[in-house]
Design an enzyme around this catalytic site. Structure first.
Site, PDB file in Angstrom:
ATOM      1  N   LEU A  40     -15.300 -16.808  33.650  1.00  0.00           N
ATOM      2  CA  LEU A  40     -16.480 -15.943  33.716  1.00  0.00           C
ATOM      3  C   LEU A  40     -16.956 -15.571  32.314  1.00  0.00           C
ATOM      4  CD1 LEU A  40     -15.048 -13.821  36.624  1.00  0.00           C
ATOM      5  CD2 LEU A  40     -17.069 -15.299  36.774  1.00  0.00           C
ATOM      6  N   LEU A  76      -9.381 -14.632  28.882  1.00  0.00           N
ATOM      7  CA  LEU A  76      -8.866 -15.212  30.125  1.00  0.00           C
ATOM      8  C   LEU A  76      -7.419 -14.793  30.413  1.00  0.00           C
ATOM      9  CD1 LEU A  76      -9.493 -17.330  32.407  1.00  0.00           C
ATOM     10  CD2 LEU A  76      -8.311 -18.988  30.962  1.00  0.00           C
ATOM     11  N   GLY A 115      -7.951 -19.476  50.007  1.00  0.00           N
ATOM     12  CA  GLY A 115      -8.306 -18.101  50.332  1.00  0.00           C
ATOM     13  C   GLY A 115      -7.190 -17.319  50.995  1.00  0.00           C
ATOM     14  N   HIS A 165      -3.019 -13.675  39.127  1.00  0.00           N
ATOM     15  CA  HIS A 165      -2.659 -14.870  38.366  1.00  0.00           C
ATOM     16  C   HIS A 165      -1.212 -15.235  38.712  1.00  0.00           C
ATOM     17  CE1 HIS A 165      -2.822 -17.781  35.159  1.00  0.00           C
ATOM     18  NE2 HIS A 165      -1.624 -17.364  34.788  1.00  0.00           N
TER      19      HIS A 165
HETATM   20  C1  GRF Z   1      -3.054 -18.314  43.896  1.00  0.00           C
HETATM   21  O1  GRF Z   1      -1.795 -18.762  43.466  1.00  0.00           O
HETATM   22  C2  GRF Z   1      -3.687 -17.469  42.833  1.00  0.00           C
HETATM   23  O2  GRF Z   1      -2.792 -16.675  42.140  1.00  0.00           O
HETATM   24  C3  GRF Z   1      -4.259 -18.519  41.931  1.00  0.00           C
HETATM   25  O3  GRF Z   1      -4.740 -19.526  42.788  1.00  0.00           O
HETATM   26  C4  GRF Z   1      -4.032 -19.476  44.011  1.00  0.00           C
HETATM   27  C5  GRF Z   1      -5.059 -19.246  45.078  1.00  0.00           C
HETATM   28  O4  GRF Z   1      -4.525 -19.272  46.350  1.00  0.00           O
HETATM   29  N1  GRF Z   1      -5.229 -17.980  41.043  1.00  0.00           N
HETATM   30  P1  GRF Z   1      -5.402 -18.780  47.597  1.00  0.00           P
HETATM   31  O5  GRF Z   1      -6.777 -19.436  47.468  1.00  0.00           O
HETATM   32  O6  GRF Z   1      -5.491 -17.297  47.537  1.00  0.00           O
HETATM   33  O7  GRF Z   1      -4.674 -19.302  48.788  1.00  0.00           O
END
Ligand code: GRF
Length: 197
Positions: free
Chosen positions: A101, A152, A12, A117
């Protein structure tokens, strides 16, 4: 008040960056917006603790309790819609939400569903982006904030950041470098969206 709902599955850190930026930049005053809830499909997601400590409502919706992807997404939409108001449609942010989703869910929130992403889309949609960038011999990598469409990791690009791939990089060292940029571009892309809403 315009409600922002953030969906997470793990650390998060992107969610936390958005929450901290919203506080620092006073999104409530500037845009009439607040992070209203953080929802995780995993009870152990560390991000939930940060969100609770900030006084944000947290919810856990375990996808394993639902018989199908459609059933889980319907329950998720029901939770999110508590924060939706016809005059003030909810903004839904995917931040490390590790679920594919359904088109029904994506279409329901069309135009107000955003993802980050960890690659320079359209390169390396899907998983293991950092290792794939290293294996391909890329000299740069990065992250993309984009609107979510049923396909996706596609959808119109809102922001990107580029970092170098350095000699000796592993997927982990590259991921850490990319993540620092994610924490900058995601909150700024959201602020730009809020300005226009
Ligand atoms: C991030 O690199 C995001 O781009 C990817 O998963 C990771 C999540 O990191 N989809 P966090 O949970 O926000 O620390």
């Amino acid at each position: 008040m315009k409600n922002i709902v953030i969906l997470i599955s793990g650390g998060g850190s992107n969610m936390a960056a958005i929450v901290k930026t919203a506080q620092r930049e006073r999104w409530a005053d500037c845009y009439g917006a607040r992070v209203a809830a953080v929802i995780s499909n995993k009870a152990q997601a560390q991000g939930l603790q940060f969100a609770s400590a900030q006084g944000i409502v947290t919810e856990v919706l375990d996808h394993r309790s639902y018989p199908s992807r459609e059933a889980f997404d319907a329950a998720l939409a029901q939770l999110i819609d508590r924060y939706d108001d016809p005059g003030q449609p909810v903004l839904v942010l995917l931040a490390g939400f590790m679920r594919i989703l359904t088109p029904g869910f994506v279409n329901r929130y069309a135009g107000r569903l955003v993802n980050i992403h960890p690659s320079l889309l359209p390169a390396f949609a899907g998983l293991h982006t950092h290792q794939r960038a290293i294996d391909a011999g890329c000299q740069v990598a990065g992250a993309t904030v984009h609107r979510v469409t049923p396909e996706l990791d596609h959808g119109p690009i809102l922001a990107q950041a580029v970092v170098p791939v350095l000699p000796g990089d592993t997927a982990d060292t590259l991921a850490a470098r990319v993540l620092t940029q994610e924490h900058l571009i995601y909150p700024q892309a959201v602020a730009q969206l809020l300005q226009k809403m």
